[in-house]
Design a protein around this motif. Structure first.
Motif, PDB file in Angstrom:
ATOM      1  N   PRO A 102       0.826  -1.209   0.000  1.00 58.51           N
ATOM      2  CA  PRO A 102       0.000   0.000   0.000  1.00 58.51           C
ATOM      3  C   PRO A 102       0.863   1.263   0.000  1.00 58.51           C
ATOM      4  O   PRO A 102       1.814   1.374   0.769  1.00 58.51           O
ATOM      5  N   LEU A 103       0.515   2.207  -0.891  1.00 57.15           N
ATOM      6  CA  LEU A 103       1.267   3.458  -1.008  1.00 57.15           C
ATOM      7  C   LEU A 103       0.466   4.666  -0.533  1.00 57.15           C
ATOM      8  O   LEU A 103       0.974   5.775  -0.525  1.00 57.15           O
ATOM      9  N   GLY A 104      -0.793   4.459  -0.165  1.00 55.58           N
ATOM     10  CA  GLY A 104      -1.668   5.561   0.223  1.00 55.58           C
ATOM     11  C   GLY A 104      -2.502   6.019  -0.960  1.00 55.58           C
ATOM     12  O   GLY A 104      -2.247   5.659  -2.113  1.00 55.58           O
ATOM     13  N   ASN A 105      -3.539   6.799  -0.679  1.00 62.86           N
ATOM     14  CA  ASN A 105      -4.444   7.315  -1.719  1.00 62.86           C
ATOM     15  C   ASN A 105      -5.057   6.206  -2.565  1.00 62.86           C
ATOM     16  O   ASN A 105      -5.355   6.398  -3.736  1.00 62.86           O
ATOM     17  N   GLY A 106      -5.220   5.005  -1.980  1.00 65.33           N
ATOM     18  CA  GLY A 106      -5.840   3.903  -2.696  1.00 65.33           C
ATOM     19  C   GLY A 106      -4.950   3.251  -3.737  1.00 65.33           C
ATOM     20  O   GLY A 106      -5.426   2.465  -4.550  1.00 65.33           O
ATOM     21  N   ASN A 156       5.996  16.299  -2.585  1.00 65.10           N
ATOM     22  CA  ASN A 156       4.573  16.519  -2.338  1.00 65.10           C
ATOM     23  C   ASN A 156       4.024  15.281  -1.646  1.00 65.10           C
ATOM     24  O   ASN A 156       3.932  14.218  -2.241  1.00 65.10           O
ATOM     25  N   ASN A 157       3.660  15.441  -0.374  1.00 65.76           N
ATOM     26  CA  ASN A 157       3.110  14.331   0.404  1.00 65.76           C
ATOM     27  C   ASN A 157       1.587  14.275   0.362  1.00 65.76           C
ATOM     28  O   ASN A 157       0.993  13.345   0.890  1.00 65.76           O
ATOM     29  N   GLU A 158       0.954  15.261  -0.233  1.00 65.90           N
ATOM     30  CA  GLU A 158      -0.511  15.339  -0.209  1.00 65.90           C
ATOM     31  C   GLU A 158      -1.083  15.451  -1.613  1.00 65.90           C
ATOM     32  O   GLU A 158      -2.085  16.122  -1.835  1.00 65.90           O
ATOM     33  N   ASP A 178      -0.814  21.212  -8.557  1.00 62.41           N
ATOM     34  CA  ASP A 178      -1.510  20.639  -7.409  1.00 62.41           C
ATOM     35  C   ASP A 178      -1.012  21.231  -6.095  1.00 62.41           C
ATOM     36  O   ASP A 178      -1.741  21.322  -5.118  1.00 62.41           O
ATOM     37  N   MET A 179       0.255  21.681  -6.078  1.00 62.70           N
ATOM     38  CA  MET A 179       0.840  22.247  -4.866  1.00 62.70           C
ATOM     39  C   MET A 179       0.495  23.726  -4.693  1.00 62.70           C
ATOM     40  O   MET A 179       0.666  24.291  -3.620  1.00 62.70           O
ATOM     41  N   GLY A 180       0.023  24.373  -5.778  1.00 64.60           N
ATOM     42  CA  GLY A 180      -0.399  25.764  -5.696  1.00 64.60           C
ATOM     43  C   GLY A 180       0.748  26.755  -5.556  1.00 64.60           C
ATOM     44  O   GLY A 180       1.926  26.397  -5.603  1.00 64.60           O
TER      45      GLY A 180
END
Length: 196
Positions: A102-106, A156-158, A178-180
């Motif tokens: 699992p890497l996160g974010n599904g 970018n972690n999010e 995406d980071m703005g």
């Protein structure tokens, strides 16, 4: 125009499993210019990730390396990095796949390949569900952190970027957007400024 907006500063985020490493717009490297790497491992011994936005110079499909998976439509195969170029990796959303990381974010990496083959041969959808890569990117102990401190990578972690559906050529730009803020401005920095 405030020229400080182009002042690169060390990333304030530390990489972890599932982070995106986004190449600085000022990085000119044969393999990593405008690249996005999904981190699959990061610890004291080193780091490893999959380039998620590079294709081969000639179109390659999964059945080029796994002839048993000759299906229609063909499943594209992408360049995952300069190391272990004979090794197949797959990024997917199949949580039921045994031994998947699992890497996160599904998102998951690899897992039981027999199950993956069965999934594909059953005619189940692959678009937006799985992408296949050959090779990976790797860093020795402390190397990735040195590169981050040298402003080679933006962490970018999010990320909200859809890595399995987005067109490869848009991933670098969209990952920065995406980071703005200043990162969104950097996404418009020309690849070859001298040609402007």
């Amino acid at each position: 125009m405030d020229m400080n907006i182009f002042q690169i500063e060390p990333s304030q985020q530390l990489p972890r499993i599932g982070s995106l490493l986004i190449a600085s717009p000022f990085l000119y490297d044969f393999y990593f210019t405008r690249s996005v790497v999904l981190v699959a491992e990061h610890n004291e011994e080193g780091s490893m990730g999959i380039l998620v936005n590079k294709s081969f110079n000639r179109l390659m499909n999964l059945d080029d390396v796994v002839p048993e998976l000759s299906v229609l439509p063909p499943i594209p195969l992408y360049k995952g990095g300069p190391i272990g170029r004979e090794t197949l990796f797959y990024l997917h959303t199949l949580s039921h796949l045994k031994d998947a990381l699992p890497l996160g974010n599904g998102l998951y990496l690899n897992g039981d390949f027999d199950q993956m083959q069965q999934y594909i041969l059953s005619g189940a959808p692959t678009q937006g569900v799985v992408r296949f890569f050959m090779g990976y990117a790797g860093w020795q102990k402390g190397q990735l952190m040195q590169e981050i401190e040298a402003n080679t990578w933006i962490v970018n972690n999010e990320s909200e970027v859809d890595l399995l559906n987005m067109y490869l050529r848009d991933l670098w730009r969209e990952s920065l957007c995406d980071m703005g803020g200043k990162y969104a401005v950097w996404s418009r920095y020309p690849k070859y400024p001298i040609m402007n």
